[in-house]
Design an enzyme around this catalytic site. Structure first.
Site, PDB file in Angstrom:
ATOM      1  N   ASN A   1      37.198  71.103  58.054  1.00 28.13           N
ATOM      2  CA  ASN A   1      38.499  71.090  57.206  1.00 28.13           C
ATOM      3  C   ASN A   1      38.628  69.477  56.776  1.00 28.13           C
ATOM      4  O   ASN A   1      39.869  69.277  56.307  1.00 28.13           O
ATOM      5  CB  ASN A   1      39.635  71.340  58.228  1.00 28.13           C
ATOM      6  CG  ASN A   1      39.780  70.302  59.305  1.00 28.13           C
ATOM      7  OD1 ASN A   1      39.315  69.491  59.492  1.00 28.13           O
ATOM      8  ND2 ASN A   1      40.863  70.662  60.278  1.00 28.13           N
TER       9      ASN A   1
ATOM     10  N   HIS B   1      38.556  66.640  58.224  1.00 27.16           N
ATOM     11  CA  HIS B   1      39.121  65.712  59.092  1.00 27.16           C
ATOM     12  C   HIS B   1      38.200  64.435  59.348  1.00 27.16           C
ATOM     13  O   HIS B   1      36.845  64.831  59.135  1.00 27.16           O
ATOM     14  CB  HIS B   1      39.565  66.274  60.582  1.00 27.16           C
ATOM     15  CG  HIS B   1      38.682  66.686  61.353  1.00 27.16           C
ATOM     16  ND1 HIS B   1      38.872  67.619  62.350  1.00 27.16           N
ATOM     17  CD2 HIS B   1      37.045  66.269  61.600  1.00 27.16           C
ATOM     18  CE1 HIS B   1      37.844  67.785  62.922  1.00 27.16           C
ATOM     19  NE2 HIS B   1      36.732  66.948  62.719  1.00 27.16           N
TER      20      HIS B   1
ATOM     21  N   GLU C   1      43.644  65.053  61.517  1.00 20.08           N
ATOM     22  CA  GLU C   1      43.609  66.619  60.801  1.00 20.08           C
ATOM     23  C   GLU C   1      44.306  66.490  59.401  1.00 20.08           C
ATOM     24  O   GLU C   1      45.034  65.663  59.107  1.00 20.08           O
ATOM     25  CB  GLU C   1      44.242  67.645  61.626  1.00 20.08           C
ATOM     26  CG  GLU C   1      43.561  67.628  62.944  1.00 20.08           C
ATOM     27  CD  GLU C   1      42.325  68.503  63.107  1.00 20.08           C
ATOM     28  OE1 GLU C   1      41.504  68.543  62.070  1.00 20.08           O
ATOM     29  OE2 GLU C   1      42.005  69.139  64.190  1.00 20.08           O
TER      30      GLU C   1
ATOM     31  N   ASP D   1      37.373  58.540  68.965  1.00 21.35           N
ATOM     32  CA  ASP D   1      38.286  59.403  69.548  1.00 21.35           C
ATOM     33  C   ASP D   1      37.985  59.957  70.850  1.00 21.35           C
ATOM     34  O   ASP D   1      36.749  59.637  71.249  1.00 21.35           O
ATOM     35  CB  ASP D   1      38.599  60.476  68.561  1.00 21.35           C
ATOM     36  CG  ASP D   1      37.307  61.145  67.896  1.00 21.35           C
ATOM     37  OD1 ASP D   1      35.991  60.884  68.603  1.00 21.35           O
ATOM     38  OD2 ASP D   1      37.399  61.868  66.938  1.00 21.35           O
TER      39      ASP D   1
HETATM   40  P1  PGA Z   1      30.083  67.567  64.207  1.00 20.00           P
HETATM   41  O1  PGA Z   1      31.746  67.053  64.090  1.00 20.00           O
HETATM   42  O2  PGA Z   1      29.293  66.462  64.099  1.00 20.00           O
HETATM   43  O3  PGA Z   1      29.945  68.046  65.767  1.00 20.00           O
HETATM   44  O4  PGA Z   1      29.711  68.473  63.419  1.00 20.00           O
HETATM   45  C1  PGA Z   1      31.910  66.315  63.075  1.00 20.00           C
HETATM   46  C2  PGA Z   1      33.465  66.163  63.012  1.00 20.00           C
HETATM   47  O5  PGA Z   1      34.108  67.222  63.884  1.00 20.00           O
HETATM   48  O6  PGA Z   1      33.895  65.088  62.819  1.00 20.00           O
END
Ligand code: PGA
Length: 242
Positions: free
Chosen positions: A135, A137, A142, A67
């Protein structure tokens, strides 16, 4: 789904790297699905260390990232292209032209997303690295994202923007509101998926992913239906599993 609990972040990174290394050593022209965020940085350090020790070469490998924020130039340190260059690509011998990150500045984001989907279909990842959002995702898919989604533009949930504000001077207003993300169906096309999760903030999402129903309310739960997934967590993220 195989679930492994490590004692801490370093051990989590090491166990994930051990699994990834099998792919790297068996296939010199592997396609690597890569992720940004705090979670995979330790894994990337181990990849760099083995490259520097002459154990692995990335010169014939290709990468494809999950992404990118919409509207951040690649010169912005928090763009995911800049993140990948800084944390991995600048330190290994992968050819930059063989690294793919969605273009969040493309004037025709929808067409660029379709092209990204087509690229993934033609080059499924031999191994896909994933983090997980608090959450549930995966990438920027999302809760509520259809399981059959392909690369698309998303509006980021406020919770996700809050989680990421730490990279933007703790100012949520500086966090972009939109992103381009691989879809869930694109992610599921990977031959092998390694999902990493650390910290208590991920414990609930990890529980929902593994023990909850397969539901679009928890995008990561789709991984229950993939034949070849390794989940590596630290103890804090595994808190609700036992
Ligand atoms: P993070 O993000 O590794 O910074 O915790 C993970 C994500 O949101 O997929």
């Amino acid at each position: 789904m195989i679930v492994v609990t490590a004692k801490d972040y370093d051990e989590m990174s090491m166990k994930a790297y051990e699994a990834m290394k099998k792919v790297l050593t068996e296939k010199s022209d592997a396609t690597l699905g890569l992720a940004t965020g705090s979670t995979p940085v330790g894994l990337y350090k181990l990849m760099i260390a083995d490259y520097e020790a002459g154990k692995i070469s990335y010169k014939d490998m290709t990468s494809i990232n999950l992404d990118e924020y919409v509207g951040l130039p690649v010169t912005h340190p928090e763009s995911y292209r800049a993140f990948m260059n800084r944390n991995l690509f600048d330190h290994i011998d992968i050819k930059k032209e063989n690294t793919h990150v969605p273009d969040g500045l493309n004037p025709d984001l929808a067409a660029a997303a379709d092209a990204y989907t087509a690229y993934i279909a033609a080059h499924p990842a031999d191994v896909q690295i994933l983090g997980i959002g608090s959450n549930g995702h995966i990438a920027f898919n999302e809760p509520g994202t259809p399981f059959d989604s392909h690369t698309h533009v998303v509006t980021l949930k406020e919770g996700t923007r809050k989680d990421n504000a730490r990279f933007f001077d703790n100012d949520i207003d500086k966090v972009p509101t939109h992103a381009v993300t691989m879809g869930l169906k694109d992610i599921m096309s990977a031959k092998f998926i390694i999902l990493l999760a650390n910290g208590s903030g991920k414990a609930n999402a990890v529980k929902e992913m593994i023990k909850g129903p397969v539901s679009e309310n928890c995008p990561a739960s789709i991984l229950q239906t993939h034949p070849n997934v390794l989940v590596v967590t630290d103890e804090a993220a595994a808190y609700y599993l036992n």
